[in-house]
Design a protein around this motif. Structure first.
Motif, short mmCIF file in Angstrom:
data_model
loop_
_atom_site.label_atom_id
_atom_site.label_comp_id
_atom_site.label_asym_id
_atom_site.label_seq_id
_atom_site.Cartn_x
_atom_site.Cartn_y
_atom_site.Cartn_z
N ASP A 66 91.13 41.29 43.76
CA ASP A 66 91.12 40.46 42.55
C ASP A 66 90.29 39.19 42.69
OD1 ASP A 66 92.81 42.27 41.37
OD2 ASP A 66 94.64 41.10 41.76
N ILE A 67 90.05 38.74 43.90
CA ILE A 67 89.34 37.46 44.06
C ILE A 67 87.96 37.66 44.68
CG2 ILE A 67 91.49 36.14 44.27
CD1 ILE A 67 90.75 35.89 47.33
N ARG A 68 87.59 38.91 44.85
CA ARG A 68 86.26 39.24 45.38
C ARG A 68 85.20 38.51 44.56
NH1 ARG A 68 84.39 44.65 47.30
NH2 ARG A 68 86.45 45.45 46.86
N GLY A 69 84.27 37.82 45.20
CA GLY A 69 83.17 37.18 44.48
C GLY A 69 83.51 35.84 43.87
N THR A 70 84.72 35.35 44.05
CA THR A 70 85.07 34.04 43.50
C THR A 70 84.33 32.95 44.26
OG1 THR A 70 86.90 32.67 42.77
CG2 THR A 70 87.06 33.58 44.98
N GLY A 71 84.17 31.76 43.64
CA GLY A 71 83.49 30.66 44.31
C GLY A 71 83.72 29.38 43.55
N PRO A 72 83.30 28.26 44.11
CA PRO A 72 83.58 26.96 43.49
C PRO A 72 83.06 26.85 42.07
CG PRO A 72 82.56 26.69 45.65
CD PRO A 72 82.56 28.16 45.35
N THR A 73 81.89 27.46 41.80
CA THR A 73 81.33 27.29 40.46
C THR A 73 81.83 28.38 39.50
OG1 THR A 73 79.37 28.44 41.25
CG2 THR A 73 79.27 26.04 41.16
N THR A 74 82.23 29.55 40.08
CA THR A 74 82.73 30.64 39.23
C THR A 74 84.12 31.06 39.72
OG1 THR A 74 81.62 32.18 40.72
CG2 THR A 74 80.46 31.59 38.67
N PRO A 75 85.10 30.13 39.65
CA PRO A 75 86.41 30.48 40.21
C PRO A 75 87.11 31.56 39.39
CG PRO A 75 86.51 28.34 39.11
CD PRO A 75 85.07 28.78 39.08
N VAL A 76 87.74 32.49 40.14
CA VAL A 76 88.60 33.48 39.48
C VAL A 76 89.94 32.80 39.23
CG1 VAL A 76 89.90 35.61 39.85
CG2 VAL A 76 87.49 35.47 40.54
N SER A 77 90.45 32.91 38.01
CA SER A 77 91.77 32.35 37.72
C SER A 77 92.77 33.48 37.57
CB SER A 77 91.71 31.53 36.43
OG SER A 77 91.08 30.31 36.68
N LEU A 78 93.95 33.27 38.17
CA LEU A 78 95.00 34.29 38.12
C LEU A 78 96.28 33.66 37.59
CD1 LEU A 78 94.48 35.84 41.69
CD2 LEU A 78 93.74 36.85 39.51
N PRO A 79 97.07 34.40 36.84
CA PRO A 79 98.37 33.88 36.42
C PRO A 79 99.33 33.84 37.62
CG PRO A 79 98.12 36.16 35.74
CD PRO A 79 96.80 35.76 36.35
N VAL A 80 100.11 32.75 37.70
CA VAL A 80 101.08 32.62 38.79
C VAL A 80 102.41 33.15 38.28
CG1 VAL A 80 102.24 31.01 40.34
CG2 VAL A 80 99.86 30.60 39.67
N PRO A 144 85.97 32.68 48.40
CA PRO A 144 86.11 34.14 48.42
C PRO A 144 87.11 34.65 49.47
CG PRO A 144 83.94 33.47 49.26
CD PRO A 144 84.59 32.24 48.71
N MET A 145 87.33 33.95 50.55
CA MET A 145 88.26 34.35 51.62
C MET A 145 87.82 35.66 52.28
SD MET A 145 90.43 31.84 51.15
CE MET A 145 91.70 32.21 52.34
N THR A 146 88.48 36.02 53.36
CA THR A 146 88.29 37.37 53.92
C THR A 146 89.58 38.14 53.66
OG1 THR A 146 89.00 36.53 56.06
CG2 THR A 146 86.64 36.77 55.74
N ARG A 147 89.41 39.44 53.51
CA ARG A 147 90.60 40.27 53.24
C ARG A 147 91.59 40.10 54.40
NH1 ARG A 147 91.21 45.12 50.16
NH2 ARG A 147 88.98 45.53 50.09
N GLY A 148 92.83 39.87 54.11
CA GLY A 148 93.85 39.73 55.16
C GLY A 148 94.05 38.30 55.63
#
Ligand code: AMP
Ligand code: MG
Length: 431
Positions: A66-80, A144-148
């Motif tokens: 779900d967060i693949r490709g996220t970054g400071p300028t194009t952040p992925v937003s998720l509902p908590v 973007p983080m790494t998986r895991g």
């Protein structure tokens, strides 16, 4: 045992003593009582540690896809959709497109494979804009983080079924912690040796008492008891015995239940040196002159208990340095053997001598010395005057400089190579 009056070597004396010492039986000790004792059985992990996958950080549990490709300028937003704290697993799984707030040590919800720490989200920003925890219904992921990432796997520390410690391991603080982490309240260990200590001498007073003319304080009982404690064994300090056959015989009694009986003084050839006579009458007794300095006179014998078993007896010399050095060379290995502790008892290292050692009479000398690690290797110097009565020389030392018998006759010039034994408690010097 036949009486031996000849000079014997340090190693022969040690071997003769160890031949009469056997390792104590095993018992189940409460966990904390196992510290500094030897594990008697292999220990296997009954389950994984940690038992469940959990978060290494305070942050947000997500699915990495779900967060693949996220970054400071194009952040992925998720509902908590919820919050998981340590000790409170989530009742529901994490579904695709969702985040859960998660605390360090909390079980990661099913479906979550990655934890994004707070610092990598826009939480601070949202709070700065006035959002309270309750308002944080949505979160932006800035990295973007790494998986895991930040997920500690079940069994990451200890895998269920594996052998974590083998019999014979000396249990230190961290071992106690690991044993607690697999839920053990008691541990199979070798029984802690009980070591009786009896000072002898008409001149002795206990610390805290007033000194009369000609009297000195009994320092040996305390130095020896402290040495005993440092091995992990238990000291049993007996009242001072006076230099009479009657008093020695009476006071001895209370120490017979020990696993090793140590006396101090009364083993030289003086008129009042009665230890060897009394102990010879009570049991069997070998009186040795050991080819060492300090600490030439040494007594060793076997004292019978009422039930027919015996307790090994070591008669240390009276001079305080001799007493400590002889303890180190003979009593400590005996205690290690009782306790089942692994060798080596006397870790050695080569060093350059920064002092001169004068010629002696061909005994193995144990000089009090200071070992230092320098850029070109180990160096060693004497603590100063080496009289066997100068107990402060022992306090200043971190090692014993060993001068072998042959070398002792010549002495050693400055710059020569020597062997030192690092004293108990200073093993870090060898690291
Ligand atoms: P001894 O072996 O009895 O001839 O004692 C040798 C030297 O050690 C004498 O100077 C004693 O006063 C001294 N000494 C003996 N026992 C102790 C003790 N428990 N504490 C301190 N010094 C002692
Ligand atoms: Mg005496």
């Amino acid at each position: 045992m036949p009486v031996t009056e000849v000079l014997i070597s340090v190693s022969e004396a040690r071997e003769r003593i160890l031949a009469h010492v056997t390792t104590l039986p095993t018992e189940n000790a409460p966990l904390l009582q196992a510290l500094n004792r030897v594990l008697a059985k292999d220990v296997y992990a009954p389950f994984n540690v940690p038992p469940m996958a959990n978060s290494a950080m305070d942050g947000y549990a997500v699915r990495w896809d779900d967060i693949r490709g996220t970054g400071p300028t194009t952040p992925v937003s998720l509902p908590v959709v919820g919050q998981v704290a340590a000790g409170h697993p989530s009742a529901v799984p994490l579904r695709s497109g969702q985040a859960m707030r998660i605390m360090t040590g909390a079980p990661v919800p099913d479906g979550c494979d990655t934890v994004v720490q707070f610092e990598e989200t826009d939480e601070m920003e949202r709070r700065a804009r006035g959002a309270s925890s309750a308002d944080l219904t949505e979160i932006g992921i800035l990295n973007p983080m790494t998986r895991g990432a930040n997920v500690r796997e079940a069994g990451g520390d200890v895998v269920s079924g594996t052998r974590i410690f083998t019999a014979g391991t000396l249990l230190r603080a961290a071992h106690v912690g690991v044993l607690a982490s697999i839920g053990l309240a008691t541990v199979p260990v070798i029984r802690r040796p009980l070591v009786a200590i009896m000072a002898t001498g008409d001149e002795l007073k206990e610390p805290g008492e007033l000194l009369g003319p000609g009297q000195i304080y009994n320092s040996n009982s305390y130095a020896i008891a402290a040495q005993v404690l440092a091995t992990g064994a238990e000291p049993l300090v007996l009242p001072i015995a006076r230099d009479t056959i009657a008093d020695l015989t009476t006071k001895l009694e209370a120490g017979l239940r020990a696993d090793l009986f140590i006396t101090s003084a009364g083993v030289s050839t003086g008129e009042y040196d009665l230890v060897k006579d009394v102990l010879g009458q009570q049991g069997t007794m070998d009186f040795w002159r050991v080819r060492m300095r300090p600490g030439k006179p040494l007594a060793f014998g076997l004292l019978p208990r009422r039930d027919g078993t015996i307790v090994p007896h070591l008669g240390l010399p009276g001079n305080p340095v001799s007493s400590m050095v002889a303890f180190d060379q003979f009593a400590r290995p005996a205690i290690y053997k009782l306790a089942g502790r692994p060798a080596p008892t006397h870790p050695e290292v080569d060093a350059e001598l920064d002092d001169t050692i004068g010629p002696g009479d061909g005994r193995r000398a144990f000089a009090r010395a200071v070992l230092t690690k320098q850029l070109d290797g180990y160096h060693v110097r004497l603590t100063g005057p080496q009289g066997s009565n100068l107990l402060t020389s022992m306090a200043a030392a971190n090692c014993l400089l060993v001068v072998p018998e042959e070398q002792d006759i010549q002495g050693i010039a400055a710059g020569g190579r020597v062997t030192v034994q690092v004293l108990e408690g200073f093993e870090d010097l060898l690291a």
